[in-house]
Design a protein around this motif. Structure first.
Motif, PDB file in Angstrom:
ATOM      1  N   GLU A  43     -17.112   5.653   8.625  1.00 15.30           N
ATOM      2  CA  GLU A  43     -15.950   5.196   7.851  1.00 15.30           C
ATOM      3  C   GLU A  43     -15.766   6.020   6.584  1.00 15.30           C
ATOM      4  OE1 GLU A  43     -16.915   1.152   7.144  1.00 15.30           O
ATOM      5  OE2 GLU A  43     -16.260   0.437   9.114  1.00 15.30           O
ATOM      6  N   GLN A  46     -14.321   9.323   7.500  1.00 13.33           N
ATOM      7  CA  GLN A  46     -12.904   9.184   7.852  1.00 13.33           C
ATOM      8  C   GLN A  46     -12.041   9.081   6.600  1.00 13.33           C
ATOM      9  OE1 GLN A  46     -11.941   6.247  10.921  1.00 13.33           O
ATOM     10  NE2 GLN A  46     -13.999   6.454  11.758  1.00 13.33           N
ATOM     11  N   LEU A  47     -12.513   8.312   5.608  1.00 17.88           N
ATOM     12  CA  LEU A  47     -11.775   8.199   4.344  1.00 17.88           C
ATOM     13  C   LEU A  47     -11.674   9.555   3.657  1.00 17.88           C
ATOM     14  CD1 LEU A  47     -13.288   4.866   2.938  1.00 17.88           C
ATOM     15  CD2 LEU A  47     -10.939   5.207   3.739  1.00 17.88           C
ATOM     16  N   ASN A  50      -9.145  11.728   5.512  1.00 13.59           N
ATOM     17  CA  ASN A  50      -7.765  11.316   5.215  1.00 13.59           C
ATOM     18  C   ASN A  50      -7.343  11.778   3.828  1.00 13.59           C
ATOM     19  OD1 ASN A  50      -7.630  10.030   7.689  1.00 13.59           O
ATOM     20  ND2 ASN A  50      -8.188   8.017   6.871  1.00 13.59           N
ATOM     21  N   ARG A  51      -8.266  11.661   2.870  1.00 11.88           N
ATOM     22  CA  ARG A  51      -7.960  12.092   1.507  1.00 11.88           C
ATOM     23  C   ARG A  51      -7.720  13.602   1.457  1.00 11.88           C
ATOM     24  NH1 ARG A  51     -11.400   9.089  -0.760  1.00 11.88           N
ATOM     25  NH2 ARG A  51     -13.169  10.499  -0.562  1.00 11.88           N
ATOM     26  N   ASP A 147     -13.355  -4.265   6.852  1.00 10.66           N
ATOM     27  CA  ASP A 147     -12.414  -3.311   6.280  1.00 10.66           C
ATOM     28  C   ASP A 147     -12.599  -3.081   4.787  1.00 10.66           C
ATOM     29  OD1 ASP A 147     -11.221  -3.128   8.787  1.00 10.66           O
ATOM     30  OD2 ASP A 147      -9.890  -4.821   8.375  1.00 10.66           O
ATOM     31  N   ASP A 148     -13.221  -4.040   4.088  1.00 13.24           N
ATOM     32  CA  ASP A 148     -13.396  -3.841   2.649  1.00 13.24           C
ATOM     33  C   ASP A 148     -14.798  -4.250   2.236  1.00 13.24           C
ATOM     34  OD1 ASP A 148     -13.440  -6.739   1.717  1.00 13.24           O
ATOM     35  OD2 ASP A 148     -11.481  -6.671   2.711  1.00 13.24           O
TER      36      ASP A 148
END
Length: 503
Positions: A43, A46-47, A50-51, A147-148
């Motif tokens: 995860e 992936q973040l 994306n950034r 998710d968080d």
């Protein structure tokens, strides 16, 4: 809070392990933690990807790069194959080969050389026995939304609740609501260095991290504060290697990237390199009775001559703290009133040499069904120059749960009131100063404690209010009874006469 359908999904993961032949709850949690950890690494990448796409900046902190995973005796695989998002879709046999042969060698090598995380992970073991069980567990974990950070932390804490068993070394997991009270009362600050010398699964440290996220969002706008949060703010030590690994990954799952979680016998000789480094201690040390005198650090026995772990840990905490540091520590009731020389010396040290702030007495059922020990929370500040003026006592009657083995949630709890009253103590004209000794909380002057031989038990100072009951004159009561008996005799005679007249 994990409730309803989500709770069912989480329970299904544990049931799958049980059905698959793994019944030890520590082993179950450890295997789940590894899988959640590798999922978290995916995860994070992936973040970052994306950034990088959005900003056009190069990708940094790549975990799964362009290289190969080539453990001895295994066919090389691209590192990208080790990502959760890829291996979760493989057939069970291939997934098992990837996780067993590549993912676990990979995580055993993670972390900066010499870091606590690297030391914890080098002994990571994959013990899921079959491809079918692995595939089932991966599917079940994939169905759980994480998710968080808050959701992830709540779910993981619920899983860790399965570990709440009392061990042979006197360890048992501290209920999360008690940890939260202690954290709220000590109010961690962005610059604090927080330590738990008996960390277990790092529950105190994770709750402290959540407090800082909620109350100090300015951390994320300041690079130096962010770095302190991730590297220096949290330290935990435990003598059990498995607990250290779980604690280390627990902090990462709560968003702390590089905390110090070490396997360490905190009471042993030669582990004092970080003395005076910490500004906040949060702990529930083991109440194991006694330890081998030869294994105890000599500077601790100079402070308090004893083999009792609860006293030694309090001495250790004072050693770890810098002047001005504060502490919240759970202790067994015996620490408050024990009559041994060591007990009295430790209490005298807290009252005379430092600043004892509060004694919060907990109900004896707080640790049920795993332990019935009576406990209290000590709050103190290291000063090395005294400073105790008054000590605040609070008698907790309800922690929000029934005090039997079922620990059913109740509609009311004293804990919010504990925090609210505590927070008024720094105010001029605090109502605590005027509360009578019959109240649930009150202040006791230092000299009164000294005169009582440094006894810190709440019952020594609490006054019980007895309602005065006025009793009637016994002769008056006897006269009434005699009159009633006469009435009964007359009625009985009249009834007999009536029956005779009907014949």
């Amino acid at each position: 809070m994990v409730t309803g359908a989500l709770k069912g999904k989480v329970d299904a993961v544990g049931n799958a392990f049980w059905s698959g032949g793994i019944a030890n709850p520590i082993e179950v949690i450890e295997q789940i933690t590894y899988l959640l950890f590798i999922r978290r690494l995916d995860e994070l990448q992936q973040l970052a990807e994306n950034r990088a796409r959005l900003t056009g900046e190069p990708l940094s902190n790549v975990v799964f790069g362009e290289g190969l995973s080539s453990p001895p005796g295994r066919t090389p695989r691209p590192l990208s194959d080790l990502r959760w998002s890829l291996f979760k879709n493989l057939d069970p046999a291939t997934m098992f080969e990837v996780v067993d042969g590549h993912v676990f060698p990979f995580i055993r090598a993670l972390g900066d050389e010499g870091s606590s995380f690297a030391r914890n992970m080098k002994d990571a073991r994959f013990t899921i026995p079959t491809p079918a069980l692995l595939a089932k567990v991966v599917d079940l974990l994939e169905a759980i939304p994480m998710d968080d950070t808050d959701a992830k932390g709540d779910i993981y804490e619920y899983m860790l609740g399965k570990l709440a068993t009392s061990g042979t070394n006197g360890q048992f997991r501290t209920p999360r609501h008690i940890i939260k009270l202690m954290v709220d009362m000590t109010a961690p600050k962005p610059g604090d260095r927080i330590v738990d010398p008996a960390a277990g699964t790092a529950g105190f440290l994770t709750v402290a991290s959540e407090y800082l996220r909620e109350h100090h969002p300015e951390i994320w706008a300041d690079a130096a504060k962010r770095d302190h949060f991730n590297r220096l703010a949290f330290s935990g030590f435990d003598s059990d290697a498995t607990m250290s690994r779980i604690g280390s990954m627990n902090l990462l799952l709560h968003g702390v990237e590089a905390a110090t979680v070490e396997r360490r016998d905190s009471l042993a000789e030669g582990v004092g390199a970080d003395d005076g480094e910490y500004t906040l201690v949060l702990a529930n040390p083991p109440f194991a009775g006694s330890v081998d005198a030869e294994s105890i650090a000599t500077d601790l026995t100079r402070m308090v001559k004893t083999k009792k772990t609860e006293l030694l840990f309090l001495a250790l905490m004072l050693r770890l703290m810098k002047n001005g540091a504060r502490a919240a520590v759970i202790v067994p009731d015996g620490v408050l009133f024990g009559s041994s020389t060591a007990h009295k010396a430790l209490r005298r040290m807290l009252v005379d040499d430092h600043k004892l702030d509060a004694v919060v007495k907990l109900p004896s059922g707080v640790f049920k069904p795993y332990a019935g020990v009576s406990t209290a929370i000590l709050f103190f500040t290291k000063t090395s120059s005294g400073g105790t003026d008054h000590v605040w006592f609070y008698d907790v009657q309800s922690d929000g749960f029934s005090l039997d083995d079922k620990r059913t949630a109740l509609a009311s709890s004293d804990l919010p009131d504990v925090l609210a009253r505590w927070q008024t103590l720094t105010d001029a004209g605090s109502p605590e100063a005027d509360r009578p000794r019959t109240a649930q909380s009150f202040l006791v002057a230092r000299q009164e404690i000294v005169d009582a031989g440094y006894d810190l038990s709440l019952n020594r100072y609490k006054e019980v209010e007895h309602e005065e009951v006025k009793h009637r004159d016994p002769l008056e009561i006897i006269a009434e009874l005699q009159a009633l008996e006469a009435e009964i005799a007359a009625a009985t005679a009249a009834l007999a006469e009536s029956l005779r007249s009907q014949r």
